[in-house]
Every structure is written in C-alpha cells, then in structure tokens.
Design a protein around this motif. Structure first.
Motif: not given
Ligand code: GCW
Length: 687
Positions: A34-43, A88-90, A108-115, A122-123
């Motif tokens: 799902p990590g790879a999917s997360a990157l793919q979805e984001l990009v 499952e949290a982020y 926006a300046e930057y964003a950080i997303l932690r899972g 992914l969520y």
C-alpha cells in the motif's frame, strides 16, 4: 470522486505549488504494498489536478511523506511528530506560509504526512487529495489527526460467477464472466482505489448465496485466480474474503453430511483451510449465509448456529481467518394465516441465547433492521444484545428497496439514524456506533459491512448520484460522527466542482432524497408494498398473502403490525426497557415507526397532528410533487453541468417522477377504497 478535473485557475496552483513540486518519501518500499500505491496516488493525483510532476526522493525509515522543502519541514517539531500512531492512523500537518498574515489568500509552505503503517499513509494521501479537491483555495485545517473508528470496514459483493449481480442495478459483475474470474483490469484496480480512498479495508467478492460454480472458488482450479484478485486488493490495504457454501463438504468433498459435529466434516474443513491458505495466505476468511432463505446450514443436522460457525472458525483459526456469520435467519415459508409468527423477532430468537458460545474469530453480521433493508425500520434488537459475541452491522448500499438506483435516495442519513441509536444495552450511551467500534462490549473484532452498489456500468452505479452512497458508506465507516451534509457536500464538490450551482443543488437533492423516497412509498414504517421479487414498483398487497412474513394487515378500519407485548407478537420486548417502553406505547412511539409497532385505526392522530389516513394522502402527494420540483430546478442548471451527466440525471429524475406518481395514486386509491375516508383537501383519488 477521485479528483479528476484539472484545475483551471492558476492562482490555485500557486497556493499549493510548494507542496506539488517536491516529495520526499521515507519508507521501506515494497512494490506491491500500500505504500507504493500511496506514492502512486499522490503523484498521479497531483499531476491530474495541476499538470505538475513532482520530483520524488526515496529514503529508508518509517512511513512518512514530506511535501515541499524538507529543510523547512525539519523545523516542524513537537509532540505531534513523535506521537505513536495506530496502524491505520495518519497525521497530516500542512504549514501555511502566511498563517498569521493573509488569511484570504493562504499559501502552503510544506506538508508532512505520517502513517501508522503504509496503510495509514495511503489513507492520509487520499485525505490530502480530498482536501485539494474540496478546498482548492487552500486548506482550512492545517493539523489533521485521524484514525478509523471501526476496526472492520467491509464491502460485500453479491456477484455471481456467471457475471450477474444479485440485486445489482448497475450492470454486470466487474469480477466474473462465464463462470470465470476476469483478469486484472482497470475496472478492478479502479474499484480497489475507490474503496481505499474512503478507507474500506475488507471486501468479500462473491454473493452470500453461494451457488454451484461459486462453491468451487475454494478449489485448486480457482484458487490461483482468487489469489490474483486478492493481490490487487492487497495493494490498496484491503483484505479479501470469500462467501462460503455451508454444504461444501457434500458438494465438493463427497461426504454425505455437513454436520458440524461430525469428525469427518471437521477434518474436511481443516484440510480445506490448509489448502486455501497455502494458496492465499492473506485471505480474510469466510462470509456465511446459513439456514437462510433456503441455504444449507446446521439446522439440517439438529445443530445450532454456534456449532455451525465454530466448525468453520476452528478450521480458519490457525491462519488468522475470520468467519462472518450472517444472522438473517427467519422462516421464509410462513403461512400468512398464522398471526403468531413474527419475522422481525427471528434473528434475536435464534441467536441471542447463544451468546458466549462463539469462537473469538467469529463475527455475527446483523442487518441494520430486523426485516430487510426497508426504507424505514427500527434498529435490530440483536445488535449489542450479545456482550460476549463479536458483531458487525450490515447495511445495504445497493438500493434494493429504496429505488434501485433509478430513484435517487441518499442513504447516509438513514445509516446515521441506526448508528446514532442508543440501545441502552449497557446503560445510556450504548449507541450502535459505539458498539460497532467495540467500545461498549469487549469485542475483539467488530465494525460495519455493506452490500455494494457497483457494476460494470460506465458510471459504476447506474444512477450517477448513487455513487454518493458508496462514498458515504466509506466515510461513515471511517467516522460515524461525520454529518450527512458534510458527506453530501464533499461528494458533490468532488464530482461537480467546488461551489458550483450544480454541486450545490446536488447536495440539497441528496439530503432531501431519503425522506422524499419514504414519503411516496410505504407509510410510517410498515414497509414492503413492492412488487414481489423485483422490489421496485408499487404493489400494496404484493407481499400480503405470501410466505415471506412481510405483512401490513390493512383492513377497512386500520393498518399496521401489532408487535407490542400487551396484545401483539411481543417483539417490542427484545429491546432494553428505555426503548421498549417507548415502542410499546402508540402515544410515545415515533410517528415514522408507528405502523411497524402498532395496528391503529386510520383515524389515529399522529404526533404531527394529522390522522394516519391524512398523513398517507398528504405525504404521497408531497413526495411526488417534490420530484417534479427537482426536475424543474435541474433543468435550470442545464448549462452548469456537462451535457452527458445533465441528461443522465434528468432522465433518471423523470423516471423517478413516474414511479412516484404511480406509488402516490396506487397507495392513495388503495387506502381510500379500504377506508372510505376522503382526502380533506379533495385532491384526485380514484374511487
Ligand atoms: O433482501 C434479501 C434479498 C436477497 C438477498 C438476501 C440476503 C443475497 O432480496 O436477494 O440474498 O436479502 O441478504 O441474504
């Protein structure tokens, strides 16, 4: 509802630009995870929305994404960064460059997303894309911490391997054709993406009525294809289940019994589980419809449902598998002359006393109401009534009894009504949503499940607006406290654009649609009145003299089912005292459920001040009129929506108007002829 329309406004892109050009990902990247999917979805999502292609740097570490300059992101500190996260949290922090300055035009300046895991990430990515889709002018919130409320958030497909879908209103199956599992396709991947984007984490891929071909899904000839399907969902963090045939030992194993206490049967299921899990180690388990609507089950052998469920649970336990055992068990061969049998009582009467006897890896799956997905039902009294037995509540996204995706009926408000219901089963505050979340009883597995409404139609759901129900179920499963209007607004904005006249109208329409559907169909909770088998068009007595236990008992003086303890079937006694006392009394019972619980004269005065008969007339007329008004308003928006969707929705609304008119005239005429009481307002009735 994945943002699809390119932003036209360059200012928007400027506001978000710092987040869109540079992404640093920290994770152990597995190509199929799902990590790879997360990157793919984001990009992919950024590219689709803005046309920009962010540069991507990959580093080892915990699941984390930094959008924008890592140097500025490094300045972000505090507890928030280190907070331990559930799987499952982020947490998502979006830092605005001029947070204290120019509020009208934040940048926006930057964003950080932690899972908490790749799935959490992914969520989080989908949440960020949703934010971009619904708040393109810049996010209103900058610190978001989310974790799903329900551990299990499941979708049930009622797809058959011949390519049909039971109660499917949007074309054929996307999974099967000609008794084969279809190869990987954009459709199947697209479905996994849709589900993950709203936080669904489990899916059962075949009908709970498991016929001959589907029984073979657990055999060596089909397991490699099952594995392929499971892998697709796995990439999106979704665990796959199969519906299993209770009689498989007979149909596949050549045994002459499926008795759950028989040693050969136990042995057969143990071997079968070993074979299944060798092929599909990540399989979630089985969904089982047993002793229900002519399906096989333990009753044949004089055993109960705990024996039946535990047989399968023991076989799956070594592999971490779960048995979702459905409680839709009732007498479907009832004699309508028999007034003492009450279908509404059945689930509770069959299951309640088995509390404590089920294995830990069994979950009882209980329909939201005691009958069958009607437009209005009370909450099933079985839900929460078995403190020692895991439970999930089952909803139906497919609109079997609520317009079949030809009429618009946004079901989120209906589901919320169930989720918010206080059962009082462990004192005040024992709401359905708290029970489902596992917060009232010590459940080890729990949550919500729902019957899917998708098929291979271009727009997925037959009626375009029916997509809002699938979206809404996912959002509610994630967080049952989300308000209906928030969910309707999100879907409308993602689908028709932010603040557009079309989106605003659709949002309003969705929110009005459940009460409107109710107002022209069966009145005051009595249910049914539909054409047998099809369940769409009106037929007031269609189920009145049938074997299905679905009666309204209308005669010349009154209507409704007496389910009281004093004079009726005693069903009311299945509720905790706080609810029981309200439902028992016709004076206290809420109007909308009056005829579910009571048989009353047509002249009975409702809390609304109207008589039952006048309510029947008034709401049928109002419902049908309302649909006409929707059509007029939608016509005015012709230039606001693309032509294809404009026309599609117009045609469906016109069909709905016809349906509503027919319901209105048939129901009103029926009750006028039965009661002889005229309409106070002297509108057209057909004497
Ligand atoms: O509502 C009824 C449907 C059946 C369905 C059954 C169930 C899958 O009419 O089509 O069967 O419920 O939930 O098992």
């Amino acid at each position: 509802w994945l943002p699809a329309d390119r932003w036209q406004d360059p200012e928007r892109i400027e506001r978000w630009r710092p987040l869109l050009e540079r992404i640093e990902a920290r994770m152990e990247l597995r190509p199929e995870g799902p990590g790879a999917s997360a990157l793919q979805e984001l990009v992919g999502g950024i590219k689709m929305l803005t046309g920009l292609s962010p540069s991507l740097t990959l580093k080892a570490g915990s699941p984390l994404l930094i959008l924008g300059s890592p140097e500025s992101a490094a300045r972000s500190s505090g507890e928030w960064n280190t907070l331990p996260l559930a799987e499952e949290a982020y947490v998502l922090r979006i830092k605005m460059a001029d947070e204290d300055g120019n509020q009208a035009c934040p940048k926006a300046e930057y964003a950080i997303l932690r899972g908490g895991s790749e799935r959490g990430l992914l969520y989080g990515v989908f949440a960020l894309l949703r934010l971009m889709g619904t708040q393109p002018h810049g996010p209103r919130e900058s610190d978001i911490a989310e974790a799903p409320r329900n551990p299990l958030r499941m979708i049930d497909q009622w797809d058959n391997m011949d390519g049909s879908v039971e109660r499917g209103y949007s074309g054929g199956s996307i999974f099967y054709r000609d008794n084969r599992i279809l190869p990987e396709s954009d459709r199947i991947i697209g479905y996994a993406r849709l589900l993950a984007s709203v936080g669904i984490n489990a899916i059962s891929v075949n009908n709970v009525n498991v016929h001959r071909e589907e029984t073979k899904l657990i055999t060596s000839s089909l397991l490699p294809d099952v594995k392929r399907l499971s892998d697709i969902f796995g990439r999106y963090g979704i665990r796959m289940f199969l519906s299993a045939n209770y009689a498989a030992p007979l149909e596949l194993g050549g045994l002459d019994t499926a008795d759950p206490l028989n040693e050969d049967v136990k042995q057969w299921w143990r071997r079968k589980a070993e074979e299944i899990y060798a092929a599909v180690p990540e399989l979630g388990g089985f969904v089982v419809k047993a002793d229900s609507e002519n399906r096989p089950g333990p009753f044949t052998y004089g055993r109960d449902h705990a024996d039946g469920a535990n047989l399968l649970a023991d076989a799956l336990a070594p592999y971490g598998g779960t048995v979702m055992w459905r409680c839709f068990v009732y007498d479907c061969h009832q004699d309508w002359r028999d007034r003492s049998t009450d279908r509404a009582r059945a689930a509770y009467d069959h299951f309640r006393d088995l509390d404590g006897r089920f294995r830990d890896n069994v979950i009882l799956q209980i329909k939201n109401g005691p009958m069958d997905f009607q437009v209005r039902e009370p909450v099933s009294p079985l839900f929460g009534a078995m403190p020692q037995t895991n439970q999930v509540m089952e909803f139906q996204i497919a609109q079997e009894y609520t317009g079949q995706q030809r009429d618009v009926c946004f079901l989120v408000p209906q589901w919320k009504k169930s989720l918010d219901f206080d059962t009082f089963l462990n004192g005040a505050g024992s709401t359905v949503k708290q029970i489902a979340a596992g917060k009232v009883h010590p459940f080890t597995r729990s949550g919500v499940a729902a019957v899917s409404n998708i098929g291979d139609d271009d727009n997925w759901t037959g009626h375009h607006l029916a997509q809002a129900n699938l979206f809404g179920f996912g959002r509610l499963a994630w967080n049952p406290d989300l308000e209906s209007d928030v969910i309707a607004a999100e879907w409308s904005a993602l689908t028709f654009g932010v603040d557009t006249p079309a989106a605003k109208f659709v949002e309003e329409l969705l929110l009005e649609s459940w009460p409107v559907y109710e107002s022209y169909t069966a009145p005051l909770g009595v249910g049914w009145m539909v054409q047998p088998h099809y369940h769409y068009a009106v037929d007031v007595d269609g189920y009145e003299y049938s074997k299905w236990g679905t009666y309204h008992f209308a005669d010349r003086t009154g209507i409704g089912v007496d389910r009281t303890m004093a004079t009726g079937t005693g069903y009311v006694g299945q509720y905790a005292a706080e609810n029981r006392d309200i439902y028992e009394s016709p004076a206290e019972c809420p109007d909308e459920l009056l005829l579910f619980f009571h048989h009353v004269p047509y002249t009975h005065v409702l809390k609304s001040g109207k008589t039952v008969i006048q309510h029947i007339y008034d709401s049928r007329f109002e419902g049908a009129e309302k649909v006409e008004r929707w059509i007029a308003r939608w016509r005015e928006l012709e230039s606001e929506a693309d032509h294809e969707r404009f026309l599609h929705i117009l045609r469906r609304l016109e069909g709905q108007a016809e349906n509503a008119k027919q319901w209105r005239d048939v129901v009103n005429t029926y009750f006028y002829r039965k009661s002889g009481i005229p309409d106070e307002r002297e509108r057209m009735l057909y004497a």
